[in-house]
Write an enzyme that holds these catalytic residues in place. Structure first.
Site, mmCIF file in Angstrom:
data_model
loop_
_atom_site.group_PDB
_atom_site.id
_atom_site.type_symbol
_atom_site.label_atom_id
_atom_site.label_comp_id
_atom_site.label_asym_id
_atom_site.label_seq_id
_atom_site.Cartn_x
_atom_site.Cartn_y
_atom_site.Cartn_z
ATOM 1 N N LYS A 36 22.543 28.855 74.035
ATOM 2 C CA LYS A 36 22.588 30.091 74.821
ATOM 3 C C LYS A 36 23.263 31.216 74.052
ATOM 4 C CE LYS A 36 26.891 29.326 77.352
ATOM 5 N NZ LYS A 36 27.615 30.400 76.660
ATOM 6 N N THR A 37 24.324 30.902 73.308
ATOM 7 C CA THR A 37 25.023 31.937 72.542
ATOM 8 C C THR A 37 24.092 32.543 71.495
ATOM 9 O OG1 THR A 37 27.157 30.834 72.864
ATOM 10 C CG2 THR A 37 27.002 32.404 71.046
ATOM 11 N N ASP A 227 27.359 36.632 79.866
ATOM 12 C CA ASP A 227 27.410 35.224 79.465
ATOM 13 C C ASP A 227 28.143 34.413 80.532
ATOM 14 O OD1 ASP A 227 27.174 32.955 77.921
ATOM 15 O OD2 ASP A 227 28.918 33.411 76.666
ATOM 16 N N GLU A 228 27.829 33.112 80.634
ATOM 17 C CA GLU A 228 28.483 32.197 81.581
ATOM 18 C C GLU A 228 28.463 32.772 83.010
ATOM 19 O OE1 GLU A 228 29.128 29.320 80.671
ATOM 20 O OE2 GLU A 228 29.950 29.230 78.644
ATOM 21 N N GLN A 258 26.410 23.738 85.620
ATOM 22 C CA GLN A 258 27.758 23.707 85.060
ATOM 23 C C GLN A 258 28.703 24.664 85.795
ATOM 24 O OE1 GLN A 258 28.121 23.105 80.664
ATOM 25 N NE2 GLN A 258 25.971 23.685 80.626
ATOM 26 N N ARG A 603 29.197 16.440 77.338
ATOM 27 C CA ARG A 603 30.106 16.736 76.217
ATOM 28 C C ARG A 603 29.875 15.757 75.071
ATOM 29 N NH1 ARG A 603 30.047 21.201 77.051
ATOM 30 N NH2 ARG A 603 28.586 20.542 78.659
#
Length: 653
Positions: A36-37, A227-228, A258, A603
């Site tokens: 995504k970044t 973002d997020e 998330q 993770r």
């Protein structure tokens, strides 16, 4: 001159579709490990390459570091400076706006921004100004008041509702807290001070009440990227909506699967309702995962499908196959800790993983206690991301101080710590009382007297007899450390925590787990001695083998979001542990717990171990009882996991 960017080479098809999209509102559902970044970075590069001036782009992130890294990457891609692009946290952007517009809200533009400690100090000043008697144990401490104010402002909920829902022990003070919040706000204004909440609230209020100012910034920021987005609160989402009202060029990137920070004020509805607020919104999905093996993703996909409110997606791996996630039932929490510690060494010695490649994740901090102790015994270095080491925490030290006083009535440090927990007893008073107590051969016996000793001020009468009753009760227990901890909680410390700490429920869980751990010891001296010696334990052969500079990570899942490790152990996967007992009565809360488990699972890059204790060994009175495995484990089909059994001798089969 702008350097050309090879989007075909640098991006996969999913990412490229987002980056090359036309203007308009866009929701990008970015699965874990899907880049995504990278997508946001290249979207910014594409906008500027198209001719959008950097000063017309706003990038909102959850850390200023993330914004700096993205902007630096764009500068490297294009070979130009982005100094004029507004990028950073919502608070950073709010500060930039308010420095320009402070006079419109009655401030000078040289206002000072307070940190958390400053806020607590100013609340204390306001409490004094209001004449509230803080010597009573029932009024909340300043950090609790700050928490209540912050949660109310960021969720846009009435302060009394926040108190009733999350701080019910202070319902009798609800009106005082509301008045205190008003006095606090007025005090900040008179001193030209702002806290972090003001940086959002004032911008939101300014845009709502001053259309001219709203349009000024709405026209300035022709493109907004967030973002997020799943972690935004209602206030942040409304600021974005106000800025993007006219041009609608709002691109938000996040993963509803998330969304795990409701307790901080994050609003799951922001991302779920985005398409309703922006009817012309296009929805894109990033489902190609570069982090985990197919086996780990198969399990994660199967977990999250049980949530009814979500944007459906299926993560697909690009990595080669690996072992299935292992589900590991163990006899009890002590066996669980032993398995984790021994398997860490096995993975290091036999499979070549460094300690820093591995992490132990848990739902709540108290669930790390046995693992911390076992790692310490074996000399395995670790770092904790979820808070202080277990026995360094204030509430643990408090309770142990009571036990130390009983074990050794000459323990000056323990006596002073105990005394200062009572109303109207500060450092000087505790010193005077201790000096008097130290002259008696048996200080505890003195507390059994029915008359107030001459060295105890009359204002401390109630505290004196309350402490005496507790100390007498602790001696009657028979020096069972587990029962002594429970008696300390019942004797007033549980109530003390409600006033002293912002998170009394979590701290109570810590102490209940400590009482559980203490059942292993038949004497108070043995228990206290082992705790004291644990800090000195070293395994020289392990340190010499190269472990000194390596550390395994212990972390709550909340603190682990955004991170990754090659090997992950998730512990305490039982009903009431993960999911937590407080979340099991509401389907909405259960779904957030399931998202939390999804975050924990994703993770892991190579190996994932899902551990749970079969039995809980309670106190002598309560005995042992069978635990149910977490519903998140029973929802999995046998095809996506490997069941690993470990007997009491540590043999696996």
């Amino acid at each position: 001159m702008i350097l050309p960017v090879d989007y075909e080479e640098e991006l996969n098809q999913e990412q490229r579709t987002v980056v090359m999209a036309d203007d308009g509102p866009m929701l990008v559902i970015a699965g874990a490990g899907s880049g995504k970044t990278r997508t946001i970075t290249y979207r910014m590069a594409r906008l500027i390459e198209r001719g959008v001036p950097p000063y017309e782009v706003m990038l909102a992130t959850f850390t200023n570091k993330a914004a700096r890294e993205m902007l630096h990457r764009v500068e490297c891609l294009l070979g130009i400076s982005l100094e004029r692009l507004w990028g950073g946290t919502f608070h950073h952007i709010g500060n930039l706006i308010l420095r320009r517009e402070a006079k419109k809200i009655g401030y000078h533009n040289n206002y000072t921004i307070m940190d958390r400690e400053d806020q607590k100090d100013l609340v204390d000043v306001c409490v004094n100004d209001m004449g509230i008697d803080t010597r009573t144990r029932r009024f909340p401490k300043s950090d609790v008041v700050v928490n209540i104010i912050t949660l109310s402002r960021n969720t846009m909920k009435d302060m009394e509702d926040i108190v009733n829902d999350s701080y019910s022990q202070f319902q009798e003070w609800s009106g005082h807290i509301r008045h205190l919040a008003q006095v606090y706000q007025e005090k900040k204004h008179s001193l030209n001070l702002m806290d972090y909440d003001d940086l959002l609230c004032f911008v939101w209020g300014l845009f709502r009440e001053d259309e001219r100012t709203r349009r000024k910034y709405g026209e300035m920021f022709q493109h907004i990227l967030v973002d997020e987005y799943q972690d935004t609160n209602r206030l942040q989402a409304e600021i974005v909506d106000l800025l993007g009202r006219d041009h609608q060029n709002v691109l938000v990137v996040g993963d509803d699967s998330q969304s795990i920070y409701a307790f901080r004020g994050a609003d799951f509805e922001n991302i779920i309702q985005f398409p309703r607020r922006y009817p012309d919104c296009r929805i894109y999905r990033l489902e190609t995962n570069y982090r985990s093996t197919p086996q780990i993703l198969d399990m994660a996909n199967q977990v999250i499908v049980h949530n009814t409110r979500q944007f459906e997606k299926t993560l697909r791996a690009v990595r080669e196959s690996g072992p299935k996630p292992a589900v590991v039932p163990l006899p009890n929490v002590f066996s669980q800790a032993e398995f984790v510690a021994s398997h860490i060494l096995k993975m290091r010695e036999e499979e070549g993983y460094d300690l820093e490649d591995m992490a132990v994740l848990y739902r709540a901090h108290y669930q790390s206690m046995e693992v911390q102790l076992e790692l310490t015994r074996r000399g395995i270095p670790f770092e904790i991301r979820s808070g202080l080491r277990f026995f360094e925490q204030a509430h643990v030290k408090d309770v142990l101080a009571y036990l130390k006083v009983v074990a050794n009535p000459r323990d000056e440090i323990a006596w002073k710590r105990v005394l200062k927990m009572y109303p109207r007893v500060g450092k000087a008073t505790a010193e005077k009382i201790w000096q008097a107590l130290s002259e008696y051969p048996d200080p505890i016996a003195l507390f059994g007297e029915q008359t107030l000793p001459h060295f105890i001020p009359g204002r401390l009468k109630d505290s004196y007899f309350a402490l005496g009753e507790l100390l007498q009760q602790l001696e009657k227990v028979g020096f069972s450390p587990s029962e002594m901890i429970q008696e300390t909680l019942n004797g007033g410390y549980a109530e003390y925590m409600k006033v002293r700490f912002a998170n009394p429920v979590e701290r109570l869980q810590d102490l209940e787990e400590l009482a559980h751990y203490a059942t292993r010891y038949d004497s108070l001296d043995a228990f206290l001695s082992e705790l004291a010696l644990l800090g000195e334990v070293e395994a020289e052969n392990l340190v010499e083998a190269g472990m000194k500079d390596e550390k395994i990570t212990l972390s709550s899942v909340h603190q682990a979001k955004g991170l990754e490790w090659k090997v992950v152990f998730v512990v305490w996967l039982v009903e009431g542990g993960f999911p937590s007992g407080r979340s099991m009565s509401s389907e909405r809360d259960v779904e957030e717990e399931r998202r939390l488990f999804y975050v924990a699972s994703t993770r892991a890059k190579n190996r994932l171990f899902l551990c749970y204790p079969l039995m809980s060994e309670g106190s002598r009175a309560s005995g042992s009882y069978l635990r149910k495995p977490s519903r998140f484990l029973t929802e999995l089909s046998p095809a996506v996991v490997h069941k690993m059994f470990v007997d009491r001798k540590g043999k696996m089969w």
